[in-house]
Design a protein around this motif. Structure first.
Motif, mmCIF file in Angstrom:
data_model
loop_
_atom_site.group_PDB
_atom_site.id
_atom_site.type_symbol
_atom_site.label_atom_id
_atom_site.label_comp_id
_atom_site.label_asym_id
_atom_site.label_seq_id
_atom_site.Cartn_x
_atom_site.Cartn_y
_atom_site.Cartn_z
ATOM 1 N N LYS A 12 -27.947 -19.579 -3.285
ATOM 2 C CA LYS A 12 -29.069 -20.238 -3.945
ATOM 3 C C LYS A 12 -29.180 -21.718 -3.582
ATOM 4 O O LYS A 12 -30.009 -22.429 -4.148
ATOM 5 N N SER A 13 -28.317 -22.202 -2.681
ATOM 6 C CA SER A 13 -28.250 -23.630 -2.412
ATOM 7 C C SER A 13 -28.200 -23.888 -0.918
ATOM 8 O O SER A 13 -27.789 -23.025 -0.131
ATOM 9 N N ASP A 14 -28.604 -25.080 -0.533
ATOM 10 C CA ASP A 14 -28.450 -25.505 0.849
ATOM 11 C C ASP A 14 -26.968 -25.577 1.183
ATOM 12 O O ASP A 14 -26.204 -26.245 0.475
ATOM 13 N N ILE A 15 -26.548 -24.896 2.240
ATOM 14 C CA ILE A 15 -25.111 -24.767 2.503
ATOM 15 C C ILE A 15 -24.471 -26.110 2.831
ATOM 16 O O ILE A 15 -23.310 -26.356 2.489
ATOM 17 N N LYS A 16 -25.216 -27.016 3.478
ATOM 18 C CA LYS A 16 -24.648 -28.336 3.766
ATOM 19 C C LYS A 16 -24.384 -29.094 2.472
ATOM 20 O O LYS A 16 -23.356 -29.748 2.322
ATOM 21 N N GLU A 17 -25.322 -28.992 1.522
ATOM 22 C CA GLU A 17 -25.121 -29.654 0.230
ATOM 23 C C GLU A 17 -23.920 -29.051 -0.501
ATOM 24 O O GLU A 17 -23.154 -29.768 -1.147
ATOM 25 N N VAL A 18 -23.771 -27.736 -0.396
ATOM 26 C CA VAL A 18 -22.619 -27.070 -1.004
ATOM 27 C C VAL A 18 -21.323 -27.595 -0.386
ATOM 28 O O VAL A 18 -20.364 -27.924 -1.098
ATOM 29 N N TYR A 19 -21.286 -27.685 0.935
ATOM 30 C CA TYR A 19 -20.073 -28.159 1.613
ATOM 31 C C TYR A 19 -19.779 -29.621 1.266
ATOM 32 O O TYR A 19 -18.616 -30.003 1.081
ATOM 33 N N ASP A 20 -20.823 -30.443 1.170
ATOM 34 C CA ASP A 20 -20.618 -31.852 0.780
ATOM 35 C C ASP A 20 -20.024 -31.929 -0.628
ATOM 36 O O ASP A 20 -19.131 -32.740 -0.897
ATOM 37 N N TYR A 21 -20.529 -31.098 -1.513
ATOM 38 C CA TYR A 21 -20.034 -31.041 -2.897
ATOM 39 C C TYR A 21 -18.569 -30.602 -2.918
ATOM 40 O O TYR A 21 -17.733 -31.184 -3.624
ATOM 41 N N MET A 22 -18.251 -29.589 -2.137
ATOM 42 C CA MET A 22 -16.872 -29.113 -2.048
ATOM 43 C C MET A 22 -15.950 -30.205 -1.517
ATOM 44 O O MET A 22 -14.824 -30.380 -2.008
ATOM 45 N N GLU A 23 -16.413 -30.935 -0.535
ATOM 46 C CA GLU A 23 -15.590 -32.010 0.038
ATOM 47 C C GLU A 23 -15.336 -33.111 -0.989
ATOM 48 O O GLU A 23 -14.222 -33.626 -1.098
ATOM 49 N N THR A 24 -16.378 -33.459 -1.761
ATOM 50 C CA THR A 24 -16.198 -34.465 -2.814
ATOM 51 C C THR A 24 -15.178 -34.002 -3.842
ATOM 52 O O THR A 24 -14.279 -34.754 -4.238
ATOM 53 N N ALA A 25 -15.312 -32.756 -4.287
ATOM 54 C CA ALA A 25 -14.389 -32.220 -5.287
ATOM 55 C C ALA A 25 -12.964 -32.150 -4.746
ATOM 56 O O ALA A 25 -12.001 -32.471 -5.456
ATOM 57 N N ALA A 26 -12.825 -31.734 -3.487
ATOM 58 C CA ALA A 26 -11.490 -31.631 -2.898
ATOM 59 C C ALA A 26 -10.809 -32.988 -2.845
ATOM 60 O O ALA A 26 -9.609 -33.106 -3.126
ATOM 61 N N LYS A 27 -11.547 -34.033 -2.504
ATOM 62 C CA LYS A 27 -10.971 -35.377 -2.454
ATOM 63 C C LYS A 27 -10.501 -35.845 -3.828
ATOM 64 O O LYS A 27 -9.600 -36.679 -3.933
ATOM 65 N N LEU A 28 -11.111 -35.302 -4.872
ATOM 66 C CA LEU A 28 -10.747 -35.679 -6.242
ATOM 67 C C LEU A 28 -9.667 -34.771 -6.833
ATOM 68 O O LEU A 28 -9.325 -34.901 -8.008
ATOM 69 N N GLY A 29 -9.159 -33.846 -6.037
ATOM 70 C CA GLY A 29 -8.038 -33.020 -6.481
ATOM 71 C C GLY A 29 -8.409 -31.665 -7.035
ATOM 72 O O GLY A 29 -7.551 -30.950 -7.559
ATOM 73 N N PHE A 30 -9.668 -31.255 -6.933
ATOM 74 C CA PHE A 30 -10.069 -29.923 -7.394
ATOM 75 C C PHE A 30 -9.560 -28.874 -6.405
ATOM 76 O O PHE A 30 -9.611 -29.080 -5.184
ATOM 77 N N THR A 31 -9.085 -27.751 -6.931
ATOM 78 C CA THR A 31 -8.453 -26.750 -6.060
ATOM 79 C C THR A 31 -8.951 -25.321 -6.286
ATOM 80 O O THR A 31 -8.467 -24.399 -5.647
ATOM 81 N N ARG A 32 -9.907 -25.119 -7.210
ATOM 82 C CA ARG A 32 -10.431 -23.774 -7.470
ATOM 83 C C ARG A 32 -11.934 -23.755 -7.273
ATOM 84 O O ARG A 32 -12.628 -24.732 -7.576
ATOM 85 N N ILE A 33 -12.433 -22.629 -6.793
ATOM 86 C CA ILE A 33 -13.873 -22.391 -6.703
ATOM 87 C C ILE A 33 -14.187 -21.049 -7.342
ATOM 88 O O ILE A 33 -13.495 -20.057 -7.108
#
Length: 382
Positions: A12-33
């Motif tokens: 339901k989302s632009d995949i690049k925006e999804v990947y950017d969001y994932m990268e931001t979360a990963a840098k902040l220590g998030f580890t689950r999707i």
């Protein structure tokens, strides 16, 4: 071990925006999707699942563990059965969340898959997991995750939420629950307008406050943002949560002194005495430094905390005749033997001039006081 997670819906989302969001979360220590296969239209599932492997590769590259909501229909679509999870393993999926079941033997079979895929059951209802384990289910590959609730007023009752979690923890099962972003707009598996929390009374609270309530129960392991996307500010707030001590947001009074600020913040973590009073939480260690002009006190944990040279705590009048729940007090010079003790009011007590009001727990955080048990660490956030 606690983990933070996000939810994404690549269909339901632009995949690049999804990947950017994932990268931001990963840098902040998030580890689950968390993601969902159930909301994908039948005529698009086959093509989507072929593309899903690329998403999984990106998620694993960033260090995420991925769970997907599935049901028996999804199994059929990709050619999986309870006895054959290879199609899911080929996708790289780490966790299969079961929305529906395959009967006792089928559910036992999925928990005994040879691929190490965790099977996540619905923690928001009595799913018969205890009987499943007794009948041969592999406990090492069973975890629990609560539902989220798009419709306002339909989220889980907080007492029932705690009741379920005690049941899962009695079985020593890992648990997860959802908090909701207030970013606008956000999406979920379906049209979402009111957020995606697990517990209804958490819906209007700031996202990090929701998380601190869920963690305060002591029976929740992982916190996952249900709707997509949370704001970067919200992700940052979640990333700063203290998993070792319960934190309370406070408003200081204008009369607060340097010594009183020192006691409130620098003496952290505080902990309530084991001889607990129903009237207040008592953090007594600070008074060892302020009781008299004695030299530096050792905390017993290998560190020494220096008080200000002036150990006086003069009385200052706050204008209140009665202290109320959430008031933060420090014993003053009028009761020198206890001078410096920090107290948090649980039940109204009169202001007899022996305590100074130094702050107030924010209204949204008052319920957290119920979770501070004798000996439990807590801290204050200005």
């Amino acid at each position: 071990m606690h983990s933070l997670g996000i939810s994404v819906y690549p269909d339901k989302s632009d995949i690049k925006e999804v990947y950017d969001y994932m990268e931001t979360a990963a840098k902040l220590g998030f580890t689950r999707i968390f993601t969902c296969f159930l909301s994908i239209p039948d005529d698009k599932r086959e093509s989507y699942l072929k593309e899903f492997k690329g998403f999984m590769d990106k998620a694993h590259e960033l260090g995420f563990v991925v769970a997907a909501d599935t049901n028996p229909e999804v199994f059929k679509l990709i050619g999986a059965t309870p006895n054959n999870l290879k199609p899911f393993a080929d996708l790289g999926l780490d966790i299969i969340r079961l929305d529906g079941n395959f009967g006792t033997q089928g559910d036992i079979a999925v928990t005994r898959n040879p691929y190490g895929i965790k099977i996540e059951f619905n923690a928001s209802m009595d799913a018969g997991v205890d009987l499943l384990i007794k009948n041969g289910g592999n406990k090492d590959q069973i975890i629990m995750c609560h539902n989220f609730f798009p419709e306002r007023y339909t989220g889980l009752d907080f007492d029932l939420f705690q009741q379920f979690n005690k049941q899962w923890k009695a079985l020593n099962l890992h648990t997860a629950a959802f908090v909701s972003s207030h970013n606008d707009p956000t999406i979920g598996p379906w049209e979402v307008f009111c957020g995606l929390p697990t517990v209804e009374i958490m819906r209007p609270l700031p996202i990090e406050v929701q998380a601190r309530y869920l963690l305060a129960t002591g029976d929740v392991d992982d916190i996952i943002v249900g709707n997509y996307p949370a704001s970067t500010k919200e992700l940052e707030a979640l990333s700063k949560i203290n998993f070792q001590a319960l934190e309370l947001r406070v408003d200081e009074v204008t009369e607060i002194t340097d010594n009183e600020k020192y006691i409130m913040y620098e003496f952290a973590p505080h902990w309530d005495r084991y001889d607990h009073s129903s009237f207040m939480l008592r953090s007594s260690f600070p008074r060892l430094q302020f009781k008299n002009q004695a030299t530096v006190q050792d905390s017993g944990f290998g560190d020494k905390k220096e008080a200000k040279e002036d150990k006086s705590i003069p009385h200052h009048d706050c204008g209140k005749k009665v202290f109320t729940r959430g008031d933060i007090l420090v014993v003053n010079d009028n009761l020198a033997h206890y001078r410096g003790e920090l107290e948090v009011v649980l039940t109204e007590i009169p202001n007899d001039g022996e305590r100074n009001l130094i702050g107030k727990v924010k209204d949204e955080d008052l319920g957290l006081l119920d979770f501070i048990k004798p000996g439990q660490h807590f801290k204050f956030i200005k």
